[in-house]
Design a protein around this motif. Structure first.
Motif, PDB file in Angstrom:
ATOM      1  N   ILE A   1      30.919  39.620 -10.951  1.00 16.47           N
ATOM      2  CA  ILE A   1      31.068  39.766  -9.510  1.00 16.47           C
ATOM      3  C   ILE A   1      30.003  38.916  -8.811  1.00 16.47           C
ATOM      4  CG2 ILE A   1      31.147  41.356  -7.560  1.00 16.47           C
ATOM      5  CD1 ILE A   1      33.350  41.830  -9.625  1.00 16.47           C
ATOM      6  N   ARG A   2      30.440  38.099  -7.863  1.00 13.77           N
ATOM      7  CA  ARG A   2      29.524  37.320  -7.028  1.00 13.77           C
ATOM      8  C   ARG A   2      29.727  37.725  -5.565  1.00 13.77           C
ATOM      9  NH1 ARG A   2      27.915  32.118  -9.440  1.00 13.77           N
ATOM     10  NH2 ARG A   2      28.003  32.470 -11.693  1.00 13.77           N
ATOM     11  N   TYR A   3      28.639  37.903  -4.843  1.00 14.02           N
ATOM     12  CA  TYR A   3      28.725  38.289  -3.445  1.00 14.02           C
ATOM     13  C   TYR A   3      28.571  37.077  -2.532  1.00 14.02           C
ATOM     14  CZ  TYR A   3      28.611  43.012  -5.183  1.00 14.02           C
ATOM     15  OH  TYR A   3      28.924  44.165  -5.857  1.00 14.02           O
ATOM     16  N   ALA A   4      29.046  37.204  -1.305  1.00 16.85           N
ATOM     17  CA  ALA A   4      28.989  36.105  -0.356  1.00 16.85           C
ATOM     18  C   ALA A   4      27.561  35.898   0.146  1.00 16.85           C
ATOM     19  CB  ALA A   4      29.914  36.383   0.820  1.00 16.85           C
ATOM     20  N   THR A   5      27.250  34.676   0.538  1.00 24.32           N
ATOM     21  CA  THR A   5      25.936  34.333   1.071  1.00 24.32           C
ATOM     22  C   THR A   5      26.115  33.640   2.421  1.00 24.32           C
ATOM     23  OG1 THR A   5      25.973  32.219  -0.087  1.00 24.32           O
ATOM     24  CG2 THR A   5      24.913  34.059  -1.214  1.00 24.32           C
ATOM     25  N   ASN A   6      25.037  33.541   3.180  1.00 24.86           N
ATOM     26  CA  ASN A   6      25.115  32.858   4.472  1.00 24.86           C
ATOM     27  C   ASN A   6      24.179  31.652   4.476  1.00 24.86           C
ATOM     28  OD1 ASN A   6      22.415  33.520   5.857  1.00 24.86           O
ATOM     29  ND2 ASN A   6      23.106  35.547   5.214  1.00 24.86           N
ATOM     30  N   PRO A   7      24.434  30.677   5.352  1.00 23.77           N
ATOM     31  CA  PRO A   7      23.652  29.434   5.305  1.00 23.77           C
ATOM     32  C   PRO A   7      22.182  29.621   5.642  1.00 23.77           C
ATOM     33  CG  PRO A   7      25.168  29.456   7.181  1.00 23.77           C
ATOM     34  CD  PRO A   7      25.544  30.604   6.311  1.00 23.77           C
ATOM     35  N   ARG A   8      21.848  30.553   6.525  1.00 24.51           N
ATOM     36  CA  ARG A   8      20.449  30.750   6.887  1.00 24.51           C
ATOM     37  C   ARG A   8      19.642  31.197   5.667  1.00 24.51           C
ATOM     38  NH1 ARG A   8      19.087  34.307  12.081  1.00 24.51           N
ATOM     39  NH2 ARG A   8      20.088  32.488  13.009  1.00 24.51           N
ATOM     40  N   GLU A   9      20.199  32.117   4.901  1.00 26.25           N
ATOM     41  CA  GLU A   9      19.513  32.586   3.699  1.00 26.25           C
ATOM     42  C   GLU A   9      19.508  31.520   2.609  1.00 26.25           C
ATOM     43  OE1 GLU A   9      19.882  36.120   0.317  1.00 26.25           O
ATOM     44  OE2 GLU A   9      21.293  36.051   1.980  1.00 26.25           O
ATOM     45  N   THR A  10      20.632  30.829   2.438  1.00 28.02           N
ATOM     46  CA  THR A  10      20.768  29.878   1.336  1.00 28.02           C
ATOM     47  C   THR A  10      19.738  28.751   1.397  1.00 28.02           C
ATOM     48  OG1 THR A  10      23.137  30.359   1.141  1.00 28.02           O
ATOM     49  CG2 THR A  10      22.376  28.291   0.189  1.00 28.02           C
ATOM     50  N   LYS A  11      19.376  28.325   2.582  1.00 23.22           N
ATOM     51  CA  LYS A  11      18.436  27.204   2.676  1.00 23.22           C
ATOM     52  C   LYS A  11      17.042  27.554   2.150  1.00 23.22           C
ATOM     53  CE  LYS A  11      17.100  27.740   7.558  1.00 23.22           C
ATOM     54  NZ  LYS A  11      17.163  27.084   8.890  1.00 23.22           N
ATOM     55  N   THR A  12      16.779  28.837   1.882  1.00 23.14           N
ATOM     56  CA  THR A  12      15.492  29.244   1.319  1.00 23.14           C
ATOM     57  C   THR A  12      15.528  29.368  -0.202  1.00 23.14           C
ATOM     58  OG1 THR A  12      15.928  31.647   1.435  1.00 23.14           O
ATOM     59  CG2 THR A  12      15.079  30.587   3.420  1.00 23.14           C
ATOM     60  N   TYR A  13      16.684  29.165  -0.844  1.00 24.98           N
ATOM     61  CA  TYR A  13      16.815  29.371  -2.284  1.00 24.98           C
ATOM     62  C   TYR A  13      16.151  28.243  -3.063  1.00 24.98           C
ATOM     63  CZ  TYR A  13      20.568  32.813  -1.369  1.00 24.98           C
ATOM     64  OH  TYR A  13      21.309  33.886  -0.955  1.00 24.98           O
ATOM     65  N   ASP A  14      15.558  28.610  -4.195  1.00 25.13           N
ATOM     66  CA  ASP A  14      15.103  27.593  -5.136  1.00 25.13           C
ATOM     67  C   ASP A  14      16.254  27.234  -6.070  1.00 25.13           C
ATOM     68  OD1 ASP A  14      15.277  29.707  -6.938  1.00 25.13           O
ATOM     69  OD2 ASP A  14      13.118  29.882  -7.243  1.00 25.13           O
ATOM     70  N   THR A  15      15.992  26.332  -7.025  1.00 24.01           N
ATOM     71  CA  THR A  15      17.048  25.841  -7.916  1.00 24.01           C
ATOM     72  C   THR A  15      17.696  26.976  -8.701  1.00 24.01           C
ATOM     73  OG1 THR A  15      16.001  23.682  -8.131  1.00 24.01           O
ATOM     74  CG2 THR A  15      17.541  24.305  -9.855  1.00 24.01           C
ATOM     75  N   GLU A  16      16.886  27.861  -9.244  1.00 24.19           N
ATOM     76  CA  GLU A  16      17.422  28.957 -10.054  1.00 24.19           C
ATOM     77  C   GLU A  16      18.343  29.857  -9.235  1.00 24.19           C
ATOM     78  OE1 GLU A  16      15.861  32.665 -12.898  1.00 24.19           O
ATOM     79  OE2 GLU A  16      14.423  31.353 -11.878  1.00 24.19           O
ATOM     80  N   ARG A  17      17.935  30.179  -8.019  1.00 18.80           N
ATOM     81  CA  ARG A  17      18.760  31.060  -7.191  1.00 18.80           C
ATOM     82  C   ARG A  17      20.045  30.364  -6.756  1.00 18.80           C
ATOM     83  NH1 ARG A  17      17.988  35.381  -3.520  1.00 18.80           N
ATOM     84  NH2 ARG A  17      20.100  36.173  -3.118  1.00 18.80           N
ATOM     85  N   LEU A  18      19.980  29.085  -6.426  1.00 20.88           N
ATOM     86  CA  LEU A  18      21.196  28.338  -6.085  1.00 20.88           C
ATOM     87  C   LEU A  18      22.197  28.376  -7.231  1.00 20.88           C
ATOM     88  CD1 LEU A  18      19.832  25.118  -4.326  1.00 20.88           C
ATOM     89  CD2 LEU A  18      21.288  26.859  -3.276  1.00 20.88           C
ATOM     90  N   ARG A  19      21.716  28.187  -8.445  1.00 24.57           N
ATOM     91  CA  ARG A  19      22.602  28.183  -9.607  1.00 24.57           C
ATOM     92  C   ARG A  19      23.185  29.572  -9.843  1.00 24.57           C
ATOM     93  NH1 ARG A  19      22.160  23.567 -12.792  1.00 24.57           N
ATOM     94  NH2 ARG A  19      22.703  24.668 -14.701  1.00 24.57           N
ATOM     95  N   GLU A  20      22.386  30.608  -9.656  1.00 23.58           N
ATOM     96  CA  GLU A  20      22.880  31.973  -9.833  1.00 23.58           C
ATOM     97  C   GLU A  20      24.002  32.300  -8.852  1.00 23.58           C
ATOM     98  OE1 GLU A  20      19.534  34.508  -9.330  1.00 23.58           O
ATOM     99  OE2 GLU A  20      18.718  34.151 -11.353  1.00 23.58           O
ATOM    100  N   GLU A  21      23.884  31.838  -7.631  1.00 26.22           N
ATOM    101  CA  GLU A  21      24.843  32.194  -6.590  1.00 26.22           C
ATOM    102  C   GLU A  21      26.113  31.352  -6.637  1.00 26.22           C
ATOM    103  OE1 GLU A  21      24.669  34.687  -4.536  1.00 26.22           O
ATOM    104  OE2 GLU A  21      22.600  35.323  -4.918  1.00 26.22           O
ATOM    105  N   PHE A  22      25.995  30.051  -6.921  1.00 29.50           N
ATOM    106  CA  PHE A  22      27.105  29.138  -6.692  1.00 29.50           C
ATOM    107  C   PHE A  22      27.671  28.467  -7.946  1.00 29.50           C
ATOM    108  CE2 PHE A  22      24.523  29.151  -2.783  1.00 29.50           C
ATOM    109  CZ  PHE A  22      25.480  29.651  -1.894  1.00 29.50           C
ATOM    110  N   LEU A  23      26.891  28.355  -9.016  1.00 31.50           N
ATOM    111  CA  LEU A  23      27.346  27.648 -10.214  1.00 31.50           C
ATOM    112  C   LEU A  23      27.898  28.627 -11.237  1.00 31.50           C
ATOM    113  CD1 LEU A  23      27.492  24.955 -11.817  1.00 31.50           C
ATOM    114  CD2 LEU A  23      25.209  25.504 -12.699  1.00 31.50           C
TER     115      LEU A  23
END
Length: 279
Positions: free
Chosen positions: A5-27
């Protein structure tokens, strides 16, 4: 069967993600597992991305009753299936559809049994799956890659000479909301979907494949003025929310399947981003 299960994210929060978090959410790093059905349920447009790789035994498309609240997978859904492996068969409520590599099958709402098999367990079919909620039944329909609507775009001068094949779309195979197709870049070409765009009315999922083991694609994402990237390898997928750009450049040419969900099916409904506005 395993469904993440993956939950939705918003652009304001996403711009603070590091590489690991970006991969967890979107890849989606691991989809194709031999002998298994793998599914990822995203709260972005309730989109399910998955894969089935049958070897010596068939694989049945199953619903997770806890997560989906349905007795069978297509009780309230439709699905698009593209084979990127060896020859295989998808049997839908007793009717068999043979799929060569790069052939597509659409299966509509209400079909209760979908079974995947491979013609040769040593060279199994690799069925890639996109599923979205549906409100009515459309007929099951197969489209061979040779029968898909093809459009040739780009040039070697801009490193994006490619052919787009449309399978499930408003002027092709009918669906409730799912749109699905494939883009093949010619050798020596590495860029896709640049200049880039967003489409606030639709989300998208990309599957990158036909890549060498040492090849990568830099998938561009994020708001046009807050761009980020993901390093993507063979047979990995990216979830792209409606607010995010979705383009990429590879270390060599590659192929990708794009699927869309949302409130319209108009392929050209894009909010283009001028190159000078990207940051």
């Amino acid at each position: 069967m395993y469904m993440e299960i993956r939950y939705a994210t918003n652009p304001r929060e996403t711009k603070t993600y590091d590489t690991e978090r970006l991969r967890e959410e979107f890849l989606i790093e691991k989809l194709f597992v031999e002998g298994k059905l793998t599914l990822v349920y995203s709260h972005v447009d309730r989109y399910i991305t998955g894969a089935a790789v049958p070897t010596s035994e068939p694989i049945k498309l199953q619903a997770d009753k806890h997560d989906m609240g349905a007795d069978y997978f297509l009780a309230r859904r439709e699905i698009g299936i593209i084979n990127i492996g060896g020859k295989g068969t998808v049997t839908v409520d007793g009717t068999a559809y043979d799929l060569e590599t790069r052939d597509c099958l659409y299966v509509g709402l209400g079909n209760q049994e979908v079974i995947f098999t491979s013609a040769d367990a040593a060279k199994p079919a690799r069925f890639y799956l996109n599923s979205t909620p549906a409100h009515k039944n459309y007929p099951t329909e197969k489209v061979a890659i040779s029968g898909a609507e093809a459009q040739h775009l780009g040039s070697i001068e801009t490193s994006n000479e490619r052919t787009i094949y449309r399978f499930i779309h408003e002027n092709g195979v009918k669906s409730c909301q799912l749109v699905m197709g494939m883009t093949l870049l010619k050798p020596g070409n590495m860029w896709n979907t640049m200049p880039c765009h967003t489409h606030n009315r639709r989300s998208e999922v990309y599957l990158y494949f036909d890549m060498a083991d040492d090849a990568v694609v830099f998938h561009m994402m994020g708001e046009p003025t807050e761009t980020r990237h993901l390093v993507v390898r063979n047979e990995q997928a990216v979830i792209s929310p409606s607010w995010s750009i979705h383009s990429g450049v590879g270390s060599q040419n590659y192929t990708f399947i794009w699927g869309m969900a949302g409130e319209n099916q108009v392929f050209a409904d894009m909010d283009m981003v001028a190159m000078q506005d990207l940051k």
